[in-house]
Motif scaffolding. Sequence first.
Motif: not given
Length: 527
Positions: A62, A163-164, A167, A169-171, A411-412, A415
């Motif tokens: 990331v 990957n989940t 996501s 972490y991003i959210e 941003r990933v 992945p």
Amino acid sequence: MSDAVRGLDDAAATPRGSGLGRLRLAWSRRKWLGMLVALVPLTGGVSIIMALPDLYQSTALVMIERQQVPEAFVRPTVTSQLEIRLQTISQEILSRSRLDTLITRFNLYPELRKATSSEEAVDRLRTDIRLELKADAGRVGTTTAFALSYRGRDPQTVALVTNTLASFYIEENLKARERQATGTAEFLRVQLTEAKKRLDDQETRVSGLRRRYLGQLPQQMQGNLATLDSLTGQLRINSDNQVRLAERRDQLVSQLAQARIVAGDETDEMLLARLRRELSLLRIKYTDLWPDIIRIKDEIANLEKQIAGPKPKAAAKTPPPPSPEVMRIQEAIQIAETEMKLLKVDEQRIRRSLETYQSRVENAPKSEQEFLEMTRDYEGTRELYQTLSKRYEEALLAESMEQRQKGEQFRVLDPALASSVPTAPKRSRLLLACVALSLALGAGAVVLAEMLDTSFHSTGDLRAYTTVPVLVSIPRISTGADSRRERWRFRFAAAGVLVCLVVLAGSCYFFAHGNEQLAQLLSRGRA
């Protein structure tokens, strides 16, 4: 014959050469002990290593994108260090509720959840998740990315979980930044409202104070002093003008008296007034012993007696009209007296103004302390209000920037992909370590047994221990029955050892089969 046999026995029983021969003799005596001690950990270790489940690891990279709008235009409200925010986000994501939902979603650790409580599965998932910060090589200590890894038995599930988590972490980063920006703007709005209310109250109090101490305020002191000096100068000019007008009037009165004398219409009263004026002028310059002063005083005394005495009746006669010169002088005297009256009125006005401004100057220190305290509070509140207003506008811009996702975000970059090669356990390394440890334990057992054994194994050992001469050496005599018993004993012992090793191998295999936690522990220990 006995001497020859004894010599041969001594020659065969005494070790020759260096320590290598002694080790060889010790191994010949303790080889079964060393092999047994080495086989036990080797069998158990090999069984455990081969029974460990394969663990697969997937990693998502990331990248941390900096704020897209230059900070010179929009200052961010999220100013905490990235590492601290990552730790906070990690605590949020690794919470029990979030991980429990993730375990249920992907059906992780089914055996563990059946055997124990869900809390054990959550702790296990926390252990399998790893976060590694990536720093910029050019700037030490500057984090530019982080790698998120997860280990599990199913490579596809491992990639999905990784990957989940990325996501998450991003959210969570977006929510945390937006929440902090909104909270900052709301906090500043409340503070700005309170500061505005205090400012309005203080403005009202300052206005009332200014009305109450109008003209006596500290900032009006210089103006009051300047006005006071100006009024003092005007009063001095007015006094000088009055003196000049009085002198002019006296001159005009003297001229009027001369003109009437010339015209012959001067009365006793007018003569008395003229003499008194002349006496006043002479007294200014001379003393009372001056001859002219003595003469004028005698004339004034005689004239006063004459005026005070009875007057003879005389026929009424009409006074003659004044001459033009007398009329001109009388008009000039009236003009001078009018100007004197105006100067008197202006003097009264100036004196009243002087009294007013003098009282203002005297009362200014009384109101100065109160006004300074009020003004200090007002200025502090006004500066606070201006600062809060500016910060509130900046917070609104930062909030809009975060809502439009123009601030710092994750941003990933790479992945997570399903791995085809297990990352743990490292069986080749573990087997090599197990063999080395088993051999070391076997050798240690042989050495320890030799150190604890106090018996003599040869005539040379006996001669080295005592000075008593050895007369004869009797070799061990074994019969056929002894040999058969030794062979059966060996077979039973070998069978027993084999059974024990099989049981040990089965137990270790049963213990290590599917034990992901042990595989993780051994993998990290080797790392």
